[in-house]
Design a protein around this motif. Structure first.
Motif, mmCIF file in Angstrom:
data_model
loop_
_atom_site.group_PDB
_atom_site.id
_atom_site.type_symbol
_atom_site.label_atom_id
_atom_site.label_comp_id
_atom_site.label_asym_id
_atom_site.label_seq_id
_atom_site.Cartn_x
_atom_site.Cartn_y
_atom_site.Cartn_z
ATOM 1 N N ASN A 61 -47.504 9.599 -12.618
ATOM 2 C CA ASN A 61 -47.590 10.983 -12.156
ATOM 3 C C ASN A 61 -49.005 11.556 -12.093
ATOM 4 O OD1 ASN A 61 -47.793 10.947 -14.902
ATOM 5 N ND2 ASN A 61 -46.216 12.467 -15.280
ATOM 6 N N ILE A 62 -49.964 11.010 -12.827
ATOM 7 C CA ILE A 62 -51.324 11.575 -12.782
ATOM 8 C C ILE A 62 -52.392 10.555 -12.382
ATOM 9 C CG2 ILE A 62 -50.893 13.460 -14.391
ATOM 10 C CD1 ILE A 62 -52.053 11.705 -16.607
ATOM 11 N N GLY A 63 -52.000 9.436 -11.824
ATOM 12 C CA GLY A 63 -52.983 8.440 -11.413
ATOM 13 C C GLY A 63 -52.362 7.074 -11.207
ATOM 14 N N LEU A 64 -53.148 6.048 -11.473
ATOM 15 C CA LEU A 64 -52.724 4.658 -11.321
ATOM 16 C C LEU A 64 -52.832 3.962 -12.673
ATOM 17 C CD1 LEU A 64 -54.748 3.819 -8.093
ATOM 18 C CD2 LEU A 64 -52.311 4.343 -8.228
ATOM 19 N N GLN A 65 -51.893 3.033 -12.939
ATOM 20 C CA GLN A 65 -51.941 2.320 -14.211
ATOM 21 C C GLN A 65 -51.519 0.874 -14.025
ATOM 22 O OE1 GLN A 65 -49.427 3.794 -17.465
ATOM 23 N NE2 GLN A 65 -51.257 3.655 -18.744
ATOM 24 N N GLY A 66 -52.275 -0.035 -14.650
ATOM 25 C CA GLY A 66 -51.955 -1.452 -14.642
ATOM 26 C C GLY A 66 -51.293 -1.841 -15.950
ATOM 27 N N GLU A 67 -50.657 -3.016 -15.937
ATOM 28 C CA GLU A 67 -50.004 -3.490 -17.151
ATOM 29 C C GLU A 67 -50.123 -5.011 -17.215
ATOM 30 O OE1 GLU A 67 -46.033 -2.446 -19.679
ATOM 31 O OE2 GLU A 67 -45.866 -2.452 -17.499
ATOM 32 N N ILE A 68 -50.498 -5.490 -18.395
ATOM 33 C CA ILE A 68 -50.727 -6.917 -18.598
ATOM 34 C C ILE A 68 -49.876 -7.393 -19.777
ATOM 35 C CG2 ILE A 68 -52.440 -8.668 -19.226
ATOM 36 C CD1 ILE A 68 -54.565 -6.764 -18.088
ATOM 37 N N ALA A 69 -49.257 -8.563 -19.632
ATOM 38 C CA ALA A 69 -48.576 -9.218 -20.750
ATOM 39 C C ALA A 69 -49.599 -10.134 -21.407
ATOM 40 C CB ALA A 69 -47.383 -10.016 -20.262
ATOM 41 N N VAL A 70 -49.762 -9.981 -22.717
ATOM 42 C CA VAL A 70 -50.726 -10.775 -23.477
ATOM 43 C C VAL A 70 -49.973 -11.530 -24.564
ATOM 44 C CG1 VAL A 70 -52.792 -10.708 -24.926
ATOM 45 C CG2 VAL A 70 -52.515 -9.035 -23.090
ATOM 46 N N SER A 71 -50.221 -12.816 -24.666
ATOM 47 C CA SER A 71 -49.627 -13.639 -25.720
ATOM 48 C C SER A 71 -50.737 -14.462 -26.358
ATOM 49 C CB SER A 71 -48.546 -14.547 -25.144
ATOM 50 O OG SER A 71 -48.027 -15.385 -26.161
ATOM 51 N N LEU A 72 -50.876 -14.345 -27.671
ATOM 52 C CA LEU A 72 -51.899 -15.077 -28.415
ATOM 53 C C LEU A 72 -51.224 -15.877 -29.516
ATOM 54 C CD1 LEU A 72 -54.260 -12.029 -29.060
ATOM 55 C CD2 LEU A 72 -54.574 -13.778 -27.317
ATOM 56 N N SER A 73 -51.690 -17.077 -29.744
ATOM 57 C CA SER A 73 -51.190 -17.852 -30.886
ATOM 58 C C SER A 73 -52.322 -18.692 -31.452
ATOM 59 C CB SER A 73 -50.003 -18.725 -30.495
ATOM 60 O OG SER A 73 -50.392 -19.710 -29.571
ATOM 61 N N ILE A 74 -52.306 -18.808 -32.770
ATOM 62 C CA ILE A 74 -53.279 -19.635 -33.480
ATOM 63 C C ILE A 74 -52.476 -20.639 -34.281
ATOM 64 C CG2 ILE A 74 -55.116 -19.671 -35.199
ATOM 65 C CD1 ILE A 74 -55.759 -16.754 -34.356
ATOM 66 N N ILE A 81 -49.780 -20.488 -37.138
ATOM 67 C CA ILE A 81 -50.388 -19.724 -38.232
ATOM 68 C C ILE A 81 -50.298 -18.223 -37.962
ATOM 69 C CG2 ILE A 81 -52.494 -19.353 -39.581
ATOM 70 C CD1 ILE A 81 -51.219 -22.164 -39.880
ATOM 71 N N ARG A 82 -50.666 -17.796 -36.779
ATOM 72 C CA ARG A 82 -50.636 -16.378 -36.384
ATOM 73 C C ARG A 82 -50.237 -16.304 -34.914
ATOM 74 N NH1 ARG A 82 -51.322 -15.694 -41.134
ATOM 75 N NH2 ARG A 82 -53.066 -14.708 -42.194
ATOM 76 N N SER A 83 -49.561 -15.221 -34.556
ATOM 77 C CA SER A 83 -49.247 -15.003 -33.149
ATOM 78 C C SER A 83 -49.046 -13.518 -32.900
ATOM 79 C CB SER A 83 -48.002 -15.783 -32.726
ATOM 80 O OG SER A 83 -46.862 -15.265 -33.377
ATOM 81 N N ASP A 84 -49.200 -13.149 -31.664
ATOM 82 C CA ASP A 84 -48.965 -11.776 -31.243
ATOM 83 C C ASP A 84 -48.675 -11.800 -29.747
ATOM 84 O OD1 ASP A 84 -48.712 -9.041 -31.337
ATOM 85 O OD2 ASP A 84 -50.838 -8.625 -31.610
ATOM 86 N N ALA A 85 -47.702 -11.006 -29.335
ATOM 87 C CA ALA A 85 -47.370 -10.863 -27.915
ATOM 88 C C ALA A 85 -47.104 -9.384 -27.681
ATOM 89 C CB ALA A 85 -46.157 -11.701 -27.551
ATOM 90 N N TYR A 86 -47.702 -8.863 -26.625
ATOM 91 C CA TYR A 86 -47.569 -7.432 -26.371
ATOM 92 C C TYR A 86 -47.856 -7.121 -24.914
ATOM 93 C CZ TYR A 86 -52.649 -7.731 -27.016
ATOM 94 O OH TYR A 86 -53.974 -8.078 -26.923
ATOM 95 N N ARG A 87 -47.447 -5.924 -24.504
ATOM 96 C CA ARG A 87 -47.746 -5.402 -23.165
ATOM 97 C C ARG A 87 -48.902 -4.439 -23.326
ATOM 98 N NH1 ARG A 87 -42.315 -5.734 -20.142
ATOM 99 N NH2 ARG A 87 -43.284 -4.489 -18.514
#
Length: 175
Positions: A61-74, A81-87
């Motif tokens: 409604n007030i502009g433009l927005q992008g969105e990325i899926a990110v997945s990290l794992s160690i 050992i560690r992981s994270d996944a988020y938008r």
């Protein structure tokens, strides 16, 4: 550590070429730094810079927005050992002024050899998944007098709770 950063940047640059028809692909840069905090131990910070014009944007409604899926794992050997996944949503872009944006992730890790795996996908774009995997060596910075890595910044402003600035002790290490 410098070799690791250079290899990841080179890998992501390889995926940043525009395809036929002027359709742009997601373009991102990665840097990492190691630090030591007494009481918390060794940790690594991963710095992402997403090239603003390489994303597809949706009207909000007030502009433009992008969105990325990110997945990290160690991982270490066969063990995760560690992981994270988020938008990750970009800041709202006004008019046609598209700027780069950033993300930082922090993981507490014991000294040792690991493998860092990353997956990125522009959720508004073609859906092409970018994958990278790279060895990661965490040095023991707590055993002797040493310097942590130094992070050079492009932009800074006075922090406050309204923009999420917090002391290191406020963060929970380990993802």
């Amino acid at each position: 550590m410098k070799l690791f950063s250079a290899l990841i940047v080179t890998f992501f640059l390889g995926f940043s070429l525009n395809s036929i028809g002027q359709e742009s692909n997601l373009r991102a840069y990665l840097d990492s730094k190691q630090f030591y905090a007494p009481g918390s131990g060794n940790y690594i910070e991963l710095y992402f810079q997403f090239v603003g014009y390489s994303l597809k944007y949706k009207d909000v409604n007030i502009g433009l927005q992008g969105e990325i899926a990110v997945s990290l794992s160690i991982s270490e050997g066969d063990s995760l050992i560690r992981s994270d996944a988020y938008r990750l949503q970009s800041p709202i872009m006004k008019d046609s002024i598209i700027e780069d944006f950033y993300d930082v992730k922090r993981f507490g890790l014991e000294p040792g050899r690991y493998v860092l795996s990353i997956e990125l996908q522009d959720l508004n774009g073609s859906g092409k998944l970018i994958k990278a995997s790279q060895p990661l060596v965490i040095e023991d910075l707590g055993e002797a007098i040493s310097f942590s890595d130094i992070e050079v910044i492009e932009y800074a402003k006075k922090g406050g709770e309204d923009i999420g600035a917090r002391r290191l002790s406020d963060f929970r290490l380990g993802g």
